[in-house]
Design an enzyme around this catalytic site. Structure first.
Site, PDB file in Angstrom:
ATOM      1  N   ALA A  80       0.818  -1.211   0.000  1.00  0.00           N
ATOM      2  CA  ALA A  80       0.000   0.000   0.000  1.00  0.00           C
ATOM      3  C   ALA A  80       0.853   1.263   0.000  1.00  0.00           C
ATOM      4  O   ALA A  80       0.485   2.271  -0.601  1.00  0.00           O
ATOM      5  CB  ALA A  80      -0.926  -0.002   1.208  1.00  0.00           C
ATOM      6  N   GLU A  81       1.997   1.201   0.661  1.00  0.00           N
ATOM      7  CA  GLU A  81       2.833   2.386   0.803  1.00  0.00           C
ATOM      8  C   GLU A  81       3.612   2.732  -0.464  1.00  0.00           C
ATOM      9  O   GLU A  81       3.629   3.880  -0.891  1.00  0.00           O
ATOM     10  CB  GLU A  81       3.825   2.192   1.964  1.00  0.00           C
ATOM     11  CG  GLU A  81       3.206   2.269   3.341  1.00  0.00           C
ATOM     12  CD  GLU A  81       2.828   3.687   3.741  1.00  0.00           C
ATOM     13  OE1 GLU A  81       3.272   4.638   3.068  1.00  0.00           O
ATOM     14  OE2 GLU A  81       2.079   3.840   4.718  1.00  0.00           O
TER      15      GLU A  81
END
Length: 211
Positions: free
Chosen positions: A65-66
């Protein structure tokens, strides 16, 4: 929640496994699962997870996600690397630039970046025991924001979407073990005894440039 804290040495998604992705899955999710570097950092994730008592699949979900597996990614806010660590956070955990490498260069090192993120996530999970979703929200918005809203997921669209996205990837990397999410605003989100955890203090500016 206890299953999320298991420090098993198994890979986040074992070789030969196939994540069940429906045609309706968001394009980003499908893209990340098929990414050429999707398994590149599994050994480092497993190592860091074992050292700090985390689930490697959860660490991988946060990484996905990052940064989308981009070790040199830099956000508009200055977060760096696979786990998008802010220089300020890195300094709080004792990472400094030196004559050989700047702090930024060190944060683009996958091993350093993943290990530091694991330490930070471990502390956040200790701060919000039995509420993994609050640790994830804190990773995105900061622990102060979570505390400000009564130990609930802050009402920020970005943060609420982030928690859902990390949960989605976790479920795909560890089928059958969904991450329990409390809805923002649920009365029981702040229930139960909490440990008093103090994160490393912020390091005041030294006035010296990294060399």
């Amino acid at each position: 929640p206890d299953k999320l804290l298991a420090s098993s040495a198994s890979l986040p998604n074992p070789p030969g496994s196939k994540e069940a992705v429906t045609p309706a899955a968001p394009p980003f999710v499908r893209t990340m699962l098929a990414h050429r570097d999707a398994r590149k950092y599994d050994d480092l994730l497993t190592e860091a997870a074992g050292e700090f008592g985390l689930d490697a699949a959860l660490l991988k979900a946060v990484m996905t996600a990052e940064s989308g597996f981009n070790a040199t990614a830099v956000s508009s806010k200055g977060a760096v690397g696979l786990m998008q660590i802010l220089p300020d956070t890195a300094e709080r955990y004792g990472l400094q630039g030196d004559r050989r490498k700047t702090l930024h260069q060190k944060l683009t090192d996958p091993k350093i970046n993943i290990r530091l993120a694991a330490r930070y996530l471990r502390d956040l999970m200790a701060m919000f025991p039995q509420h993994v979703e609050l640790a994830i929200a804190s990773y995105n918005a900061g622990e102060v924001a979570v505390q400000k809203y009564g130990n609930k997921i802050p009402p920020y669209p970005e943060t609420q979407g982030y928690v859902r996205l990390v949960s989605r990837f976790y479920e795909l990397y560890r089928p059958g073990q969904p991450m329990p999410l409390a809805q923002a605003g649920r009365n029981d989100a702040a229930g139960g005894p909490r440990l008093k955890v103090t994160l490393p203090p912020r390091v005041p500016p030294s006035g010296q440039q990294d060399q």
